[in-house]
Design an enzyme around this catalytic site. Structure first.
Site, PDB file in Angstrom:
ATOM      1  N   CYS A  39     -42.069  62.069 -32.419  1.00  0.00           N
ATOM      2  CA  CYS A  39     -43.133  62.902 -31.875  1.00  0.00           C
ATOM      3  C   CYS A  39     -42.726  64.340 -32.094  1.00  0.00           C
ATOM      4  O   CYS A  39     -41.583  64.637 -32.437  1.00  0.00           O
ATOM      5  CB  CYS A  39     -43.294  62.697 -30.369  1.00  0.00           C
ATOM      6  SG  CYS A  39     -43.834  61.048 -29.902  1.00  0.00           S
TER       7      CYS A  39
ATOM      8  N   GLY B  42     -45.798  63.043 -36.197  1.00  0.00           N
ATOM      9  CA  GLY B  42     -46.640  62.057 -35.537  1.00  0.00           C
ATOM     10  C   GLY B  42     -48.094  62.280 -35.850  1.00  0.00           C
ATOM     11  O   GLY B  42     -48.585  63.403 -35.742  1.00  0.00           O
TER      12      GLY B  42
ATOM     13  N   ASN C 277     -40.535  64.044 -26.594  1.00  0.00           N
ATOM     14  CA  ASN C 277     -40.099  63.460 -27.867  1.00  0.00           C
ATOM     15  C   ASN C 277     -38.789  62.735 -27.604  1.00  0.00           C
ATOM     16  O   ASN C 277     -37.838  63.360 -27.137  1.00  0.00           O
ATOM     17  CB  ASN C 277     -39.905  64.571 -28.906  1.00  0.00           C
ATOM     18  CG  ASN C 277     -39.281  64.093 -30.209  1.00  0.00           C
ATOM     19  OD1 ASN C 277     -38.619  64.866 -30.897  1.00  0.00           O
ATOM     20  ND2 ASN C 277     -39.470  62.843 -30.568  1.00  0.00           N
ATOM     21  N   GLY C 278     -38.761  61.444 -27.911  1.00  0.00           N
ATOM     22  CA  GLY C 278     -37.544  60.653 -27.713  1.00  0.00           C
ATOM     23  C   GLY C 278     -37.878  59.319 -27.089  1.00  0.00           C
ATOM     24  O   GLY C 278     -39.047  58.994 -26.892  1.00  0.00           O
TER      25      GLY C 278
ATOM     26  N   TYR D 226     -34.645  61.964 -43.288  1.00  0.00           N
ATOM     27  CA  TYR D 226     -36.045  61.614 -43.534  1.00  0.00           C
ATOM     28  C   TYR D 226     -37.047  62.369 -42.671  1.00  0.00           C
ATOM     29  O   TYR D 226     -38.086  62.808 -43.149  1.00  0.00           O
ATOM     30  CB  TYR D 226     -36.237  60.109 -43.284  1.00  0.00           C
ATOM     31  CG  TYR D 226     -37.683  59.665 -43.232  1.00  0.00           C
ATOM     32  CD1 TYR D 226     -38.446  59.579 -44.399  1.00  0.00           C
ATOM     33  CD2 TYR D 226     -38.293  59.327 -42.022  1.00  0.00           C
ATOM     34  CE1 TYR D 226     -39.773  59.175 -44.342  1.00  0.00           C
ATOM     35  CE2 TYR D 226     -39.615  58.918 -41.966  1.00  0.00           C
ATOM     36  CZ  TYR D 226     -40.352  58.848 -43.132  1.00  0.00           C
ATOM     37  OH  TYR D 226     -41.662  58.441 -43.081  1.00  0.00           O
TER      38      TYR D 226
HETATM   39  P1  AMP Z   1     -39.880  50.090 -46.502  1.00  0.00           P
HETATM   40  O1  AMP Z   1     -38.485  49.891 -47.015  1.00  0.00           O
HETATM   41  O2  AMP Z   1     -40.921  49.509 -47.359  1.00  0.00           O
HETATM   42  O3  AMP Z   1     -40.011  49.586 -45.075  1.00  0.00           O
HETATM   43  O4  AMP Z   1     -40.175  51.654 -46.441  1.00  0.00           O
HETATM   44  C1  AMP Z   1     -39.194  52.580 -46.701  1.00  0.00           C
HETATM   45  C2  AMP Z   1     -39.772  53.960 -46.773  1.00  0.00           C
HETATM   46  O5  AMP Z   1     -40.361  54.331 -45.518  1.00  0.00           O
HETATM   47  C3  AMP Z   1     -38.673  54.958 -47.028  1.00  0.00           C
HETATM   48  O6  AMP Z   1     -38.746  55.324 -48.364  1.00  0.00           O
HETATM   49  C4  AMP Z   1     -38.947  56.129 -46.127  1.00  0.00           C
HETATM   50  O7  AMP Z   1     -39.488  57.199 -46.859  1.00  0.00           O
HETATM   51  C5  AMP Z   1     -39.945  55.651 -45.156  1.00  0.00           C
HETATM   52  N1  AMP Z   1     -39.340  55.571 -43.813  1.00  0.00           N
HETATM   53  C6  AMP Z   1     -38.056  55.530 -43.468  1.00  0.00           C
HETATM   54  N2  AMP Z   1     -37.913  55.412 -42.132  1.00  0.00           N
HETATM   55  C7  AMP Z   1     -39.139  55.364 -41.628  1.00  0.00           C
HETATM   56  C8  AMP Z   1     -39.662  55.234 -40.315  1.00  0.00           C
HETATM   57  N3  AMP Z   1     -38.856  55.122 -39.261  1.00  0.00           N
HETATM   58  N4  AMP Z   1     -41.007  55.220 -40.175  1.00  0.00           N
HETATM   59  C9  AMP Z   1     -41.829  55.328 -41.221  1.00  0.00           C
HETATM   60  N5  AMP Z   1     -41.394  55.445 -42.489  1.00  0.00           N
HETATM   61  C10 AMP Z   1     -40.066  55.462 -42.694  1.00  0.00           C
END
Ligand code: AMP
Length: 459
Positions: free
Chosen positions: A2, A28, A102-103, A243
């Site tokens: 968030c 978010g 957030n958290g 990320y």
């Molecule tokens: P997948 O391995 O298909 O589940 O998706 C991986 C991709 O989702 C990665 O390349 C990241 O860019 C992105 N990602 C990583 N962590 C998250 C997260 N917690 N929530 C949403 N997307 C994420």
């Protein structure tokens, strides 16, 4: 996952907060909300959706005053429904109070059960509501109450709280999530999850809210207070750097963009590809790391995949379904960059592996001679209980598969991850990180029953 934003003493506080939230939209996209204060009243507006869709002129006009807090939400805990949108506003000890969080709290379930047994009636399924009930039962000023109740609350919280005559910013003693203080051109303080929120409102970043610090603002100025004693070192979320944060932000005392490039350079040294023709990122998450990788490896960097930023959550598909429709909506190959080349493709992380698998297939279909996947962090083996949305360990591919088995699943010619030492060496700024998603070293105990999965709904 968030974002929070707050301003004190600025004209048109609701419009400034609207812009600030836009700068946090990446944190978010499920719901957005703003609460302002004028006189002895709070004014609230929140809806499901993105900032630009939630607010219009008349909604912002109905939020008067020079003081505001706002929130963008990606639910990690509590259902994705408007009742759970934030800021959460309540009548409180004869006045009004709004809170933006957030958290994730790790003992919210226990605290909630205890509060319910003592007669508290909960209105939402969010862990955030626990704060409100604890504060209502304590005595004294808001800061007194926070100092009494926060030592009972475990887990991750960067909070903004607004009452008609004061604003409070709090960061948990571990400092899991970022929270900074800036200065608006009018001289008023601005609080934001990330510095990416400040530029658009022409505010300047001043400092971080310290782990375990309470900053209180009222008409007389700003004061700083502590939540318990200082810890020897914080546990800032390392995944924010990999990320989650925006690359133009500075968090935990370091520039996210530079950290990601350093990660890419280290990855190139640890996991080179001998005959690579081209390095491409998975945009946008792998862009900076891929640039670092290409520069270190001395291999040309190209945009071999283009991301469409216009796909919403749902899209209508022809009834004769298109293969890998979801990923095609988001990513499209630049074929002449890929055809007949040995391609190194860099992404930030692999969660379930489904996206990477489709990307490898897309690159092969575009004519790649070979596809070598490089990942800008170690294998993600453990769920996060402190505010990042990760699936259950059963769904985390690295928790159940070896790197070789994942490479097979992706159909990549090779797959390699950054080492944990490589990651820590690449992250500069204030020392002290939580890396539980990679190592399983959880700095705040997680109830054993929930180890096998993410936090479950409690209703
Ligand atoms: P997948 O391995 O298909 O589940 O998706 C991986 C991709 O989702 C990665 O390349 C990241 O860019 C992105 N990602 C990583 N962590 C998250 C997260 N917690 N929530 C949403 N997307 C994420």
């Amino acid at each position: 996952m968030c974002g929070v934003f707050g301003v004190w003493g600025v004209p048109e506080a609701s419009r400034i907060t609207y812009l600030g939230l836009h700068g946090l939209q990446h944190r978010g996209q499920e719901s957005a909300g703003i609460v302002t204060a004028r006189g002895d009243q709070l004014y609230s507006f929140k809806r499901m959706g993105r900032v630009a869709d939630v607010f219009n002129e008349s909604a912002l006009d109905a939020l008067p005053g020079t003081v505001a807090i706002g929130h963008v939400r990606y639910s990690t805990q509590g259902m994705s429904i408007v009742k759970n949108a934030q800021p959460f506003a309540v009548e409180f000890a004869g006045t009004s109070l709004a809170i933006a969080h957030n958290g994730n709290l790790t003992n919210a379930g226990e605290l909630r059960a205890e509060l319910e047994a003592a007669g508290s009636l909960f209105h939402t399924t969010m862990d955030t509501e626990v704060f409100v009930h604890l504060l209502a039962r304590a005595k004294g000023t808001l800061v007194d109450r926070l100092q009494k109740v926060l030592p009972r609350v475990r887990g991750a919280y960067s909070l903004l709280i607004l009452t008609p005559d004061q604003m409070v910013a709090v960061r948990d003693p571990h400092g899991f999530r970022p929270l900074i203080v800036g200065r608006a051109p009018s001289g008023g303080p601005v609080f934001a999850s990330e510095s990416s929120a400040l530029r658009l409102v022409e505010a300047v970043a001043e400092r971080e809210v310290e782990p375990g610090e309470i900053v209180r603002v009222d008409a007389d100025g700003e004061t700083s207070h502590r939540v318990g004693a200082s810890l020897p070192q914080p546990h800032q979320c390392i995944f924010e750097h990999i990320y989650f944060a925006r690359p133009d932000s500075q968090i935990f005392g370091a520039r996210v963009y530079e950290v990601r490039k350093a990660i890419g350079r280290r990855l190139a040294r640890e996991e080179p590809v001998a005959d690579a023709d081209v390095v491409i990122p998975v945009p946008d998450s792998g862009t900076a790391a891929a640039l670092g990788y290409a520069q270190e490896a001395g291999v040309p960097y190209e945009m071999g995949l283009i991301r469409s930023h216009y796909a919403g959550r749902t899209f209508i598909e022809p009834s004769s379904s298109i293969r890998h429709f979801g990923v095609k909506l988001k990513l499209s190959p630049v074929e002449h960059v890929i055809r007949d080349r040995v391609v190194v493709v860099v992404d930030d992380s692999i969660v379930r592996g489904t996206t990477s698998r489709k990307i490898v297939r897309m690159l092969r279909e575009a004519g790649a001679k070979a596809v070598h996947m490089r990942i800008a962090c170690p294998p993600t083996k453990n769920s996060c209980f402190y505010g990042i949305d990760t699936p259950t360990t059963a769904e985390l591919i690295a928790s159940t598969h070896s790197v070789d088995a994942i490479a097979d699943f992706l159909d990549a010619d090779s797959l390699a991850y950054l080492s944990i030492d490589g990651l820590h060496d690449s992250v500069t700024g204030r020392p002290g990180f939580c890396d539980a998603c990679f190592t399983g070293n959880y700095p705040v105990p997680v109830p054993q029953v929930r180890f096998e999965g993410r936090l479950t709904e409690r209703d």
